[in-house]
Motif scaffolding. Structure first.
Motif, PDB file in Angstrom:
ATOM      1  N   GLY A  21       0.809  -1.199   0.000  1.00 39.09           N
ATOM      2  CA  GLY A  21       0.000   0.000   0.000  1.00 39.09           C
ATOM      3  C   GLY A  21       0.843   1.250   0.000  1.00 39.09           C
ATOM      4  N   GLY A  22       0.815   2.003   1.126  1.00 40.12           N
ATOM      5  CA  GLY A  22       1.381   3.335   1.170  1.00 40.12           C
ATOM      6  C   GLY A  22       2.874   3.382   0.940  1.00 40.12           C
ATOM      7  N   LYS A  23       3.311   4.580   0.604  1.00 40.47           N
ATOM      8  CA  LYS A  23       4.726   4.820   0.338  1.00 40.47           C
ATOM      9  C   LYS A  23       5.509   4.832   1.651  1.00 40.47           C
ATOM     10  N   SER A  24       6.702   4.235   1.666  1.00 37.61           N
ATOM     11  CA  SER A  24       7.565   4.244   2.844  1.00 37.61           C
ATOM     12  C   SER A  24       8.484   5.457   2.780  1.00 37.61           C
ATOM     13  N   LEU A  25       8.396   6.318   3.783  1.00 39.96           N
ATOM     14  CA  LEU A  25       9.167   7.548   3.827  1.00 39.96           C
ATOM     15  C   LEU A  25      10.157   7.481   4.991  1.00 39.96           C
ATOM     16  N   VAL A  26      11.433   7.648   4.691  1.00 37.78           N
ATOM     17  CA  VAL A  26      12.462   7.682   5.730  1.00 37.78           C
ATOM     18  C   VAL A  26      12.521   9.107   6.261  1.00 37.78           C
ATOM     19  N   LEU A  27      12.269   9.278   7.550  1.00 36.99           N
ATOM     20  CA  LEU A  27      12.167  10.597   8.166  1.00 36.99           C
ATOM     21  C   LEU A  27      13.473  10.943   8.874  1.00 36.99           C
ATOM     22  N   ILE A  28      14.097  12.038   8.460  1.00 39.98           N
ATOM     23  CA  ILE A  28      15.345  12.520   9.060  1.00 39.98           C
ATOM     24  C   ILE A  28      15.028  13.779   9.861  1.00 39.98           C
ATOM     25  N   PRO A  29      14.923  13.681  11.198  1.00 36.83           N
ATOM     26  CA  PRO A  29      14.526  14.829  12.016  1.00 36.83           C
ATOM     27  C   PRO A  29      15.731  15.613  12.551  1.00 36.83           C
ATOM     28  N   VAL A  30      15.970  16.777  11.985  1.00 42.07           N
ATOM     29  CA  VAL A  30      17.082  17.632  12.397  1.00 42.07           C
ATOM     30  C   VAL A  30      16.534  18.727  13.305  1.00 42.07           C
ATOM     31  N   TYR A  31      17.205  18.944  14.428  1.00 47.80           N
ATOM     32  CA  TYR A  31      16.775  19.963  15.397  1.00 47.80           C
ATOM     33  C   TYR A  31      17.875  20.999  15.524  1.00 47.80           C
ATOM     34  N   GLN A  32      17.503  22.274  15.355  1.00 48.82           N
ATOM     35  CA  GLN A  32      18.497  23.341  15.426  1.00 48.82           C
ATOM     36  C   GLN A  32      18.104  24.354  16.489  1.00 48.82           C
ATOM     37  N   ALA A  33      18.885  24.415  17.551  1.00 47.69           N
ATOM     38  CA  ALA A  33      18.708  25.408  18.604  1.00 47.69           C
ATOM     39  C   ALA A  33      19.894  26.356  18.541  1.00 47.69           C
ATOM     40  N   GLY A  34      19.648  27.595  18.158  1.00 52.03           N
ATOM     41  CA  GLY A  34      20.736  28.537  17.963  1.00 52.03           C
ATOM     42  C   GLY A  34      21.524  28.197  16.711  1.00 52.03           C
ATOM     43  N   SER A  35      22.830  28.132  16.833  1.00 55.23           N
ATOM     44  CA  SER A  35      23.675  27.834  15.668  1.00 55.23           C
ATOM     45  C   SER A  35      24.016  26.356  15.543  1.00 55.23           C
ATOM     46  N   THR A  36      23.538  25.534  16.465  1.00 55.12           N
ATOM     47  CA  THR A  36      23.885  24.115  16.485  1.00 55.12           C
ATOM     48  C   THR A  36      22.732  23.265  15.971  1.00 55.12           C
ATOM     49  N   ALA A  37      23.001  22.464  14.948  1.00 60.65           N
ATOM     50  CA  ALA A  37      22.014  21.532  14.407  1.00 60.65           C
ATOM     51  C   ALA A  37      22.434  20.111  14.766  1.00 60.65           C
ATOM     52  N   VAL A  38      21.492  19.301  15.250  1.00 63.79           N
ATOM     53  CA  VAL A  38      21.803  17.929  15.660  1.00 63.79           C
ATOM     54  C   VAL A  38      20.845  16.970  14.973  1.00 63.79           C
ATOM     55  N   LEU A  39      21.349  15.771  14.752  1.00 62.62           N
ATOM     56  CA  LEU A  39      20.526  14.691  14.217  1.00 62.62           C
ATOM     57  C   LEU A  39      20.586  13.493  15.142  1.00 62.62           C
ATOM     58  N   TRP A  40      21.753  12.869  15.246  1.00 63.55           N
ATOM     59  CA  TRP A  40      21.910  11.679  16.085  1.00 63.55           C
ATOM     60  C   TRP A  40      22.302  12.023  17.519  1.00 63.55           C
ATOM     61  N   ASP A  41      22.936  13.175  17.708  1.00 58.29           N
ATOM     62  CA  ASP A  41      23.397  13.547  19.045  1.00 58.29           C
ATOM     63  C   ASP A  41      22.217  13.863  19.959  1.00 58.29           C
ATOM     64  N   ASP A  42      22.433  13.671  21.251  1.00 60.74           N
ATOM     65  CA  ASP A  42      21.443  14.021  22.260  1.00 60.74           C
ATOM     66  C   ASP A  42      21.860  15.330  22.934  1.00 60.74           C
ATOM     67  N   PRO A  43      20.890  16.164  23.336  1.00 63.10           N
ATOM     68  CA  PRO A  43      19.453  15.920  23.188  1.00 63.10           C
ATOM     69  C   PRO A  43      18.937  16.332  21.815  1.00 63.10           C
ATOM     70  N   ASN A  44      18.034  15.534  21.277  1.00 62.21           N
ATOM     71  CA  ASN A  44      17.284  15.875  20.075  1.00 62.21           C
ATOM     72  C   ASN A  44      15.823  15.516  20.337  1.00 62.21           C
ATOM     73  N   PRO A  45      15.085  16.407  20.998  1.00 60.31           N
ATOM     74  CA  PRO A  45      13.689  16.110  21.326  1.00 60.31           C
ATOM     75  C   PRO A  45      12.813  15.936  20.094  1.00 60.31           C
ATOM     76  N   TRP A  46      13.220  16.513  18.976  1.00 62.28           N
ATOM     77  CA  TRP A  46      12.463  16.390  17.727  1.00 62.28           C
ATOM     78  C   TRP A  46      12.543  14.947  17.211  1.00 62.28           C
ATOM     79  N   ARG A  47      13.733  14.365  17.264  1.00 58.29           N
ATOM     80  CA  ARG A  47      13.883  12.957  16.843  1.00 58.29           C
ATOM     81  C   ARG A  47      13.142  12.024  17.807  1.00 58.29           C
ATOM     82  N   GLU A  48      13.212  12.304  19.104  1.00 56.86           N
ATOM     83  CA  GLU A  48      12.521  11.470  20.079  1.00 56.86           C
ATOM     84  C   GLU A  48      11.016  11.474  19.834  1.00 56.86           C
TER      85      GLU A  48
END
Length: 326
Positions: free
Chosen positions: A144-171
């Motif tokens: 059925g539906g399309k499988s979408l891989v979601l990459i959640p990047v969180y940027q607070a100030g000048s720092t952008a994180v993906l795998w590093d903690d804390p990343n409340p957006w990825r959680e």
């Protein structure tokens, strides 16, 4: 009388031997589908090492049993990724031990392991294992539906994180429950685990830059048709997007870009304003729901151009002769 006592002792001894030697089948907690009880038995140089070995073996045995149970297929365990001890322990919320038996070098017990549902779902998704009843096409992809891989990047100030903690957006994305009763065209989101393979392929900088090779590779590794890069930037005070700074409504500014075969095909922006008294984790979960709904609806909330707006279109066509002007 003596013979009867001897016979009783022998029978009891045989029963105890059977209980120790024959491993019990995994048991399930009726009120928690993500809890599994397994028997463990390990021997090592010291009791401490034996206990640790038994715990690790028990977690692996329980995860394999859980995969079989959720999928309804005894072959599912063979498709699970080879997780190291730390990654495996991260899937466990808590565990209980009963019927401990030990010596100086041997440890045996019954372990009840309570797994984290959202984290287990991500492992199963990455392995192409669908819960029973959802159905799967050949190769482990859901029908059925399309499988979408979601990459959640969180940027607070000048720092952008993906795998590093804390990343409340990825959680928040990782905790999103899988779709239930969704139609054939419903999108299915897969949030990568962030294991060594994922970390080696893409980071926050590559995701923000739209690195074509990295995006295509992360989609392939996670069994997705397309990749969604979702960048969330808090409008609140540092570390708390629900705390309103002077003259600005607290919340999240979110930019979403969709990629197919590593190439951009669509983008969308949205703003989710924090409700009064809303906790940060509640805001992130609500924002996930908003963005997921937008993606599934094909950006229906995006403003459409009005017919009263003027514009121009320039077309460049090859002219090979006078007939081309007619």
């Amino acid at each position: 009388m003596l013979a009867d006592r001897v016979g009783g002792l022998v029978a009891a001894g045989l029963l105890l031997l059977l209980l120790v030697v024959i491993p019990a089948a995994p048991a399930w907690a009726e009120d928690d589908p993500y809890s599994v009880t397994v028997s463990v038995d390990a021997t090592s140089d010291t009791i401490g090492k034996a206990r640790e070995m038994a715990r690790s073996d028990g977690q692996r045995k329980a995860l394999a049993a859980l995969a079989e149970r959720l999928s309804g297929s005894p072959k599912s365990a063979t498709r699970l990724p080879k997780l190291d001890d730390k990654a495996l322990t991260d899937l466990v919320a808590s565990f209980e031990v009963a019927n401990e038996r030990m010596s100086t070098v041997r440890y045996a017990a019954d372990m009840t392991i309570h797994f984290r549902p959202a984290d287990v779902q991500r492992v199963l998704q990455k392995a192409g294992i669908s819960p029973a009843g959802e159905g799967a096409a050949e190769g482990g992809k859901p029908e059925g539906g399309k499988s979408l891989v979601l990459i959640p990047v969180y940027q607070a100030g000048s720092t952008a994180v993906l795998w590093d903690d804390p990343n409340p957006w990825r959680e928040a994305w990782a905790q999103q429950p899988p779709p239930t009763g969704a139609g054939a065209g419903a999108a299915r989101f897969r949030v990568p685990l962030g294991d060594a393979g994922d970390i080696a392929v893409i980071d926050a900088s590559k995701a923000r830059a739209g690195d074509a090779a990295a995006l295509a590779k992360i989609a392939q590794q996670n069994g997705g048709d397309e990749v969604i890069v979702a960048l969330a930037v808090p409008r609140g005070l540092p570390g708390n997007p629900t705390a309103s700074p002077a003259g600005l409504a607290a919340g999240l500014d979110i930019t979403v870009r969709r990629y197919r075969a590593g190439q951009p095909v669509d983008d969308h922006s949205d703003a989710v304003t924090a409700n009064p008294g809303e906790r940060p984790e509640q805001l992130f979960r609500r924002a996930v729901g908003v963005i997921a709904a937008d993606i599934e609806s094909g950006w229906k909330k995006a403003a459409l151009p009005g017919y009263d707006q003027q514009g121009s279109l320039t077309a460049v066509l090859p002219i090979t002769g006078l007939d081309d002007w007619v």
